[in-house]
Design a protein around this motif. Structure first.
Motif, PDB file in Angstrom:
ATOM      1  N   LYS A  20       6.820   5.836  -4.404  1.00 20.91           N
ATOM      2  CA  LYS A  20       7.052   4.719  -5.317  1.00 20.91           C
ATOM      3  C   LYS A  20       5.689   4.221  -5.783  1.00 20.91           C
ATOM      4  O   LYS A  20       4.765   4.062  -4.980  1.00 20.91           O
ATOM      5  CB  LYS A  20       7.775   3.576  -4.601  1.00 20.91           C
ATOM      6  N   ASN A  21       5.547   3.980  -7.085  1.00 24.10           N
ATOM      7  CA  ASN A  21       4.280   3.405  -7.550  1.00 24.10           C
ATOM      8  C   ASN A  21       4.372   1.879  -7.523  1.00 24.10           C
ATOM      9  O   ASN A  21       5.346   1.315  -7.028  1.00 24.10           O
ATOM     10  CB  ASN A  21       3.881   3.945  -8.927  1.00 24.10           C
ATOM     11  N   SER A  22       3.374   1.215  -8.037  1.00 23.08           N
ATOM     12  CA  SER A  22       3.283  -0.240  -7.883  1.00 23.08           C
ATOM     13  C   SER A  22       4.426  -0.996  -8.545  1.00 23.08           C
ATOM     14  O   SER A  22       4.737  -2.115  -8.153  1.00 23.08           O
ATOM     15  CB  SER A  22       1.940  -0.743  -8.436  1.00 23.08           C
ATOM     16  N   ASP A  23       5.075  -0.406  -9.565  1.00 26.59           N
ATOM     17  CA  ASP A  23       6.219  -1.096 -10.191  1.00 26.59           C
ATOM     18  C   ASP A  23       7.554  -0.611  -9.636  1.00 26.59           C
ATOM     19  O   ASP A  23       8.607  -0.856 -10.225  1.00 26.59           O
ATOM     20  CB  ASP A  23       6.171  -0.941 -11.714  1.00 26.59           C
ATOM     21  N   GLN A  24       7.489   0.110  -8.493  1.00 27.12           N
ATOM     22  CA  GLN A  24       8.665   0.567  -7.747  1.00 27.12           C
ATOM     23  C   GLN A  24       9.441   1.675  -8.450  1.00 27.12           C
ATOM     24  O   GLN A  24      10.568   2.002  -8.039  1.00 27.12           O
ATOM     25  CB  GLN A  24       9.602  -0.611  -7.438  1.00 27.12           C
ATOM     26  N   THR A  25       8.897   2.282  -9.477  1.00 37.18           N
ATOM     27  CA  THR A  25       9.534   3.460 -10.056  1.00 37.18           C
ATOM     28  C   THR A  25       9.172   4.676  -9.210  1.00 37.18           C
ATOM     29  O   THR A  25       8.109   4.735  -8.597  1.00 37.18           O
ATOM     30  CB  THR A  25       9.094   3.683 -11.508  1.00 37.18           C
ATOM     31  N   THR A  26      10.093   5.647  -9.188  1.00 36.92           N
ATOM     32  CA  THR A  26       9.902   6.830  -8.349  1.00 36.92           C
ATOM     33  C   THR A  26       9.027   7.855  -9.077  1.00 36.92           C
ATOM     34  O   THR A  26       9.256   8.172 -10.247  1.00 36.92           O
ATOM     35  CB  THR A  26      11.255   7.475  -8.004  1.00 36.92           C
ATOM     36  N   THR A  27       8.041   8.339  -8.342  1.00 34.23           N
ATOM     37  CA  THR A  27       7.042   9.222  -8.935  1.00 34.23           C
ATOM     38  C   THR A  27       6.782  10.404  -8.004  1.00 34.23           C
ATOM     39  O   THR A  27       6.792  10.269  -6.787  1.00 34.23           O
ATOM     40  CB  THR A  27       5.714   8.455  -9.145  1.00 34.23           C
TER      41      THR A  27
END
Length: 487
Positions: free
Chosen positions: A8-15
């Protein structure tokens, strides 16, 4: 071992993070068109704590090409290229909680281990590596102290170097830095002979600072005769930074990355200089030089110049804190108005001549005599291709080659010298202009007819009438001493 990980990146989207072909690929899981890449060479540190990882990057912004296209509005005062901007940025990620905590942590740990190994293969040795920076706070725009504290030191610590093993030595005026570095070199040689690992020595300043560092360390080796290894790095914080440019380094951040990567440490070549005089009146004057044995050896990393270029350096040195590199163009415009010619003789040994038609150097190497029938206007001997960013005066020069490049104009007028100077800013195109002479040599002797000023790595020295400057290319590493540069 895993080559990718879902986070998860800093905006909580999955990466998804993946290592592919020397790049870190960052791809949104739900939108594969949203993909970014970062060259691994621009990653300088990775922090892993539990389920979180921070990836530290130094990325170039708004890069500019080296070759500047000519246009009618360009003059010597506005032709210089803009500096590229580098940005330090940290990417924050954490494991995807959709997986079990144990699996996610283990997978992330494996990925970080592999990423660290590719980003900096020697990272495990960093905590034990001593780093000594010789810093000149007066170099360039007087920003070296700030750049050490805000850029270089934090980058090294983030990469894994121990703060307790980072030491700063501040340069001193009136030639005292050379003696200071000689004492440092003696301590290093004593410790390496005793089995201790060689530290990394950083020269942080301009070419003048590097000149003092290399000469001081060389003095230490010559004085002690001890075996050892000097590991030298250069961080460009001066005005010209020619040596760094010769290694294709044009920023503080990029230079620090070279140290962290540590992939190539190479021996380099410099120009050994001796001074003397000769009163002989025939072509064999160079065989009858009486040398001044009282002078300390001088090892040049960048340039010796005489004539127009030396006068630019001489007349502009008091303006550097007010005008930066623009001072060179301003003084050049003034000197063009009162252009002088300089009488002297030159002997080139093991020399070849640049062929303007095929772009190579005609061999085999032989001895050449440049007589004093035609006076010299511009005379530069360089180990670096550029004396400042964009000014590619010796386009085929390199500190990694065993020769020196000689660029000469004789009996040139204002228009010819201006044309050649402008073309040097066009990627070194001046070497194709009729009247510009370009040689490579392994040894050179210059005898000046009248008292003259010469430039030695940015410092002005006086040479008496009939004075001789004798230069020979030497290798930094010998059978006893490994003297390398981070390239």
């Amino acid at each position: 071992m895993s080559t990718s990980i879902v986070v998860k990146n800093s905006d909580q989207t999955t990466t998804r993070l993946a290592i592919e072909d020397d790049k870190l690929v960052i791809q949104a899981v739900n939108d594969k068109s949203d993909t970014k890449t970062i060259d691994l060479e621009f990653i300088y540190g990775i922090d892993h704590h539990g389920d979180k990882v921070d990836i530290h990057t130094a990325v170039i912004q708004d890069p500019v090409t080296e070759k500047i296209e000519a246009n009618a509005n360009q003059t010597l005062t506005n032709i210089r290229p803009k500096d590229a901007k580098w940005i330090l940025r940290t990417l924050h990620y954490q494991t995807d909680t959709a997986a079990t905590a144990t699996e996610a942590s283990s997978s992330l740990s494996e990925f970080v281990t592999q990423l660290k190994a590719q980003v900096a293969p020697h990272h495990l040795t960093f905590p034990e590596t001593e780093v000594i920076v010789v810093l000149n706070p007066s170099s360039g725009a007087r920003q070296a102290e700030s750049q050490w504290n805000t850029i270089v030191k934090p980058m090294l610590i983030t990469a894994g170097f121990a703060e307790s093993k980072l030491t700063k030595i501040t340069t001193e005026s009136d030639g005292k830095t050379r003696a200071l570095v000689e004492a440092l070199g003696q301590r290093i040689l004593a410790s390496t002979e005793a089995g201790k690992s060689a530290p990394i020595i950083i020269s942080m300043g301009g070419d003048g600072t590097l000149h003092e560092v290399v000469n001081g360390l060389s003095d230490a080796a010559a004085t002690t005769g001890a075996k050892g290894h000097f590991r030298l790095a250069v961080i460009p914080a001066g005005s010209g930074n020619a040596f760094a440019l010769g290694l294709n380094i044009d920023s503080i951040e990029q230079a620090t990355l070279k140290i962290i990567k540590g992939l190539e440490e190479k021996p380099f070549y410099y120009m050994d200089v001796k001074f003397g005089h000769s009163e002989k009146h025939d072509r064999q004057w160079h065989d009858h030089v009486e040398y001044d044995e009282t002078k300390k050896p001088v090892r040049l990393l960048v340039v010796l110049s005489w004539g127009f270029h030396a006068q630019i350096v001489s007349k502009s040195r008091y303006l550097r804190y007010f005008m930066g590199n623009k001072r060179f163009s301003l003084v050049a415009m003034f000197l063009l108005t009162f252009l002088q010619q300089y009488e002297g003789e030159v002997v080139l040994k093991k020399a070849t001549t640049y062929n303007k038609d095929d772009g190579g150097f005609d061999g085999p190497p032989h001895t050449m005599f440049l007589e004093k029938d035609d006076k010299f206007t511009y005379f530069v001997i360089s180990k670096q291709h550029s004396l400042e960013k964009g000014f590619k005066i010796a386009p085929f020069a390199s500190c990694l080659s065993d020769d020196m490049d000689v660029v000469i104009l004789r009996e040139a007028d204002k228009d010819k010298l201006t044309e050649a100077s402008m073309a040097a800013f066009q990627g070194g195109e001046h070497v194709k202009i009729p009247g510009v002479e370009y040689f490579k040599a392994k040894e050179l002797l210059l005898r000046v007819e009248d008292k003259a000023e010469i430039c030695l790595d940015g410092e002005i020295h006086n040479v008496p009438a009939k004075g001789v400057v004798h230069m020979k290319v030497e290798k930094s590493s010998t059978d006893k001493l490994a003297f390398t540069i981070f390239a």
